[in-house]
Design an enzyme around this catalytic site. Structure first.
Site, mmCIF file in Angstrom:
data_model
loop_
_atom_site.group_PDB
_atom_site.id
_atom_site.type_symbol
_atom_site.label_atom_id
_atom_site.label_comp_id
_atom_site.label_asym_id
_atom_site.label_seq_id
_atom_site.Cartn_x
_atom_site.Cartn_y
_atom_site.Cartn_z
ATOM 1 N N GLU A 135 6.453 56.120 22.013
ATOM 2 C CA GLU A 135 7.914 56.037 22.076
ATOM 3 C C GLU A 135 8.395 54.734 21.445
ATOM 4 O O GLU A 135 7.852 53.671 21.743
ATOM 5 C CB GLU A 135 8.399 56.118 23.526
ATOM 6 C CG GLU A 135 8.228 57.493 24.143
ATOM 7 C CD GLU A 135 8.956 57.645 25.476
ATOM 8 O OE1 GLU A 135 9.739 56.744 25.847
ATOM 9 O OE2 GLU A 135 8.754 58.665 26.140
ATOM 10 N N HIS B 180 13.807 60.839 25.480
ATOM 11 C CA HIS B 180 13.774 60.126 26.764
ATOM 12 C C HIS B 180 15.185 59.929 27.325
ATOM 13 O O HIS B 180 15.589 58.819 27.668
ATOM 14 C CB HIS B 180 13.074 58.766 26.602
ATOM 15 C CG HIS B 180 12.459 58.277 27.881
ATOM 16 N ND1 HIS B 180 11.249 57.623 27.913
ATOM 17 C CD2 HIS B 180 12.883 58.332 29.176
ATOM 18 C CE1 HIS B 180 10.956 57.293 29.161
ATOM 19 N NE2 HIS B 180 11.936 57.721 29.944
ATOM 20 N N ILE B 181 15.915 61.039 27.431
ATOM 21 C CA ILE B 181 17.302 60.969 27.904
ATOM 22 C C ILE B 181 17.561 61.840 29.125
ATOM 23 O O ILE B 181 18.717 62.004 29.527
ATOM 24 C CB ILE B 181 18.309 61.347 26.781
ATOM 25 C CG1 ILE B 181 17.918 62.642 26.055
ATOM 26 C CG2 ILE B 181 18.420 60.232 25.757
ATOM 27 C CD1 ILE B 181 18.259 63.910 26.769
ATOM 28 N N ALA B 182 16.511 62.379 29.742
ATOM 29 C CA ALA B 182 16.720 63.243 30.900
ATOM 30 C C ALA B 182 17.484 62.518 32.000
ATOM 31 O O ALA B 182 18.338 63.101 32.668
ATOM 32 C CB ALA B 182 15.380 63.748 31.437
ATOM 33 N N GLY B 183 17.187 61.253 32.186
ATOM 34 C CA GLY B 183 17.852 60.491 33.241
ATOM 35 C C GLY B 183 19.084 59.748 32.782
ATOM 36 O O GLY B 183 19.648 58.946 33.543
ATOM 37 N N ASP C 39 1.657 67.202 46.237
ATOM 38 C CA ASP C 39 1.907 65.768 46.321
ATOM 39 C C ASP C 39 1.081 65.201 47.470
ATOM 40 O O ASP C 39 1.450 65.338 48.640
ATOM 41 C CB ASP C 39 3.392 65.478 46.550
ATOM 42 C CG ASP C 39 3.734 64.007 46.348
ATOM 43 O OD1 ASP C 39 2.885 63.153 46.692
ATOM 44 O OD2 ASP C 39 4.820 63.701 45.840
ATOM 45 N N ILE D 232 13.154 63.002 42.962
ATOM 46 C CA ILE D 232 13.687 63.779 41.842
ATOM 47 C C ILE D 232 13.199 65.219 41.920
ATOM 48 O O ILE D 232 13.970 66.171 41.736
ATOM 49 C CB ILE D 232 13.307 63.141 40.497
ATOM 50 C CG1 ILE D 232 13.995 61.787 40.333
ATOM 51 C CG2 ILE D 232 13.675 64.069 39.337
ATOM 52 C CD1 ILE D 232 13.589 61.030 39.080
ATOM 53 N N ASP E 179 10.608 65.359 27.225
ATOM 54 C CA ASP E 179 11.586 64.284 27.096
ATOM 55 C C ASP E 179 10.897 62.936 26.948
ATOM 56 O O ASP E 179 11.539 61.941 26.636
ATOM 57 C CB ASP E 179 12.505 64.265 28.321
ATOM 58 C CG ASP E 179 13.602 63.220 28.214
ATOM 59 O OD1 ASP E 179 14.351 63.262 27.211
ATOM 60 O OD2 ASP E 179 13.701 62.352 29.101
ATOM 61 N N ALA F 71 8.921 63.199 33.062
ATOM 62 C CA ALA F 71 8.402 62.127 33.909
ATOM 63 C C ALA F 71 7.935 60.954 33.051
ATOM 64 O O ALA F 71 8.691 59.998 32.836
ATOM 65 C CB ALA F 71 7.266 62.658 34.779
ATOM 66 N N ARG F 72 6.704 61.040 32.537
ATOM 67 C CA ARG F 72 6.158 59.969 31.720
ATOM 68 C C ARG F 72 5.312 60.538 30.597
ATOM 69 O O ARG F 72 4.538 61.480 30.795
ATOM 70 C CB ARG F 72 5.302 59.018 32.570
ATOM 71 C CG ARG F 72 6.117 58.088 33.462
ATOM 72 C CD ARG F 72 6.890 57.066 32.621
ATOM 73 N NE ARG F 72 7.790 56.244 33.417
ATOM 74 C CZ ARG F 72 9.073 56.510 33.625
ATOM 75 N NH1 ARG F 72 9.605 57.610 33.113
ATOM 76 N NH2 ARG F 72 9.816 55.698 34.336
#
Length: 310
Positions: free
Chosen positions: A261, A282-285, A171, A152, A256, A231-232
């Site tokens: 939640e 939580h709708i980015a994806g 990373d 992503i 997001d 992400a989270r």
């Protein structure tokens, strides 16, 4: 009794594919009725969830016939993968199916936060004409910092690169010779935070990443930088972020995902009256298109795991 249980929303056509082969129970609200869910699991061979259904030892013990858990998304924070493995239950995420949706969310959020004007429609509607204070900044020429450089994040990087941004990323799990590094500079986490005009998070939630972006990390960022977390929840110390925004020590943020939640009114109170903040549930994806891709991919994988009857 149904062999496939779906506890959260899924594309109707994909549900139809499942129902054509196996008796399927589709109740998007089942996630909020644990007693009913446990009762339905008695005969279930497959369970399909999003991020709210907690697939833990207690739930798994209610489904002695379970063979596969389908995740309508990619994160596995809500699924006890070890417990599933111990019971020989296959866990199948929708890897790659919503990458584009999240990438577009990050780019759109960066544009909105840097420009600023898009968040002040009420002032214009009220008859104000604040042209000078609403000029904002351009994306081109800025530095995008990516914490985590998986699939992503690389989708975000490619789009940002095409829009004229410089890319830095950290990373430790991505090989140094990966093709993605051709457009991004491989740096440390500290460097990402210090160099980024836009910092976007793309890591899982683990013991080592919980509150990775705390008050100290926020203080190392540029005072006009913007932070995006799709992400989270839990990676960002929300109280510290809210304080930094209120104090003017950060240019803006988009969240997001949240530590709690769904976000409750009590948990959300810390964000009240912060103008340079975007909050989404939580709708980015999740877009119409990605929902179809995710749903059909999981339907296919679940049918494969059960042995498609058609």
């Amino acid at each position: 009794m149904a062999e496939i249980i779906i506890t959260e929303f899924m594309d109707e056509a994909a549900v139809g594919r499942l129902a054509a082969s196996f008796e399927t129970l589709y109740e998007p609200g089942l996630v909020d009725d644990p007693a009913a869910l446990h009762a339905h699991l008695t005969a279930a061979r497959a369970l399909i969830v999003r991020n709210r259904t907690q697939v833990n030892e207690t739930l798994l013990s209610m489904g002695p016939k379970l063979r596969v858990v389908g995740r309508l998304g990619v994160g596995l924070d809500n699924i006890d993968v070890a417990a599933c493995k111990a019971r020989s239950i296959k866990v199948v995420p929708a890897t790659g199916a919503n990458d584009l949706s999240v990438a577009e969310y990050v780019i759109a959020s960066a544009l909105m936060l840097l420009r600023g004007a898009f968040l002040r429609s009420a002032e214009v509607a009220a008859g104000d004409w604040p042209r000078q204070s609403m000029m904002g900044r351009e994306l081109a020429g800025k530095t995008l910092g990516l914490v985590g450089y998986g699939a992503i994040a690389r989708e975000v990087a490619w789009r940002a690169h095409m829009m004229g941004m410089q890319i830095v990323a950290c990373d430790p799990f991505l090989m140094a010779d990966h093709a993605g590094w051709q457009i991004a500079r491989n740096v440390s986490l500290d460097a990402v935070l210090e160099l980024g005009d836009v910092v976007s998070l793309h890591t899982p939630l683990t013991d080592s990443t919980r509150h990775m972006v705390d008050a100290g990390a926020l203080s190392s960022m540029k005072p006009d930088a913007v932070l995006i977390n799709a992400a989270r929840g839990g990676i960002v110390d929300e109280a510290a972020l809210a304080e930094a925004l209120k104090a003017g020590r950060l240019g803006g943020a988009a969240l997001d995902v949240f530590e709690t939640e769904p976000l409750t009114a009590e948990a959300g109170n810390k964000f009240k009256n912060i103008g340079n903040l975007i909050l989404t549930p939580h709708i980015a994806g999740v877009t119409d298109e990605s929902n179809q891709r995710v749903s059909h991919l999981i339907a296919e994988k679940v049918l494969e795991a059960l042995g498609n009857k058609t």
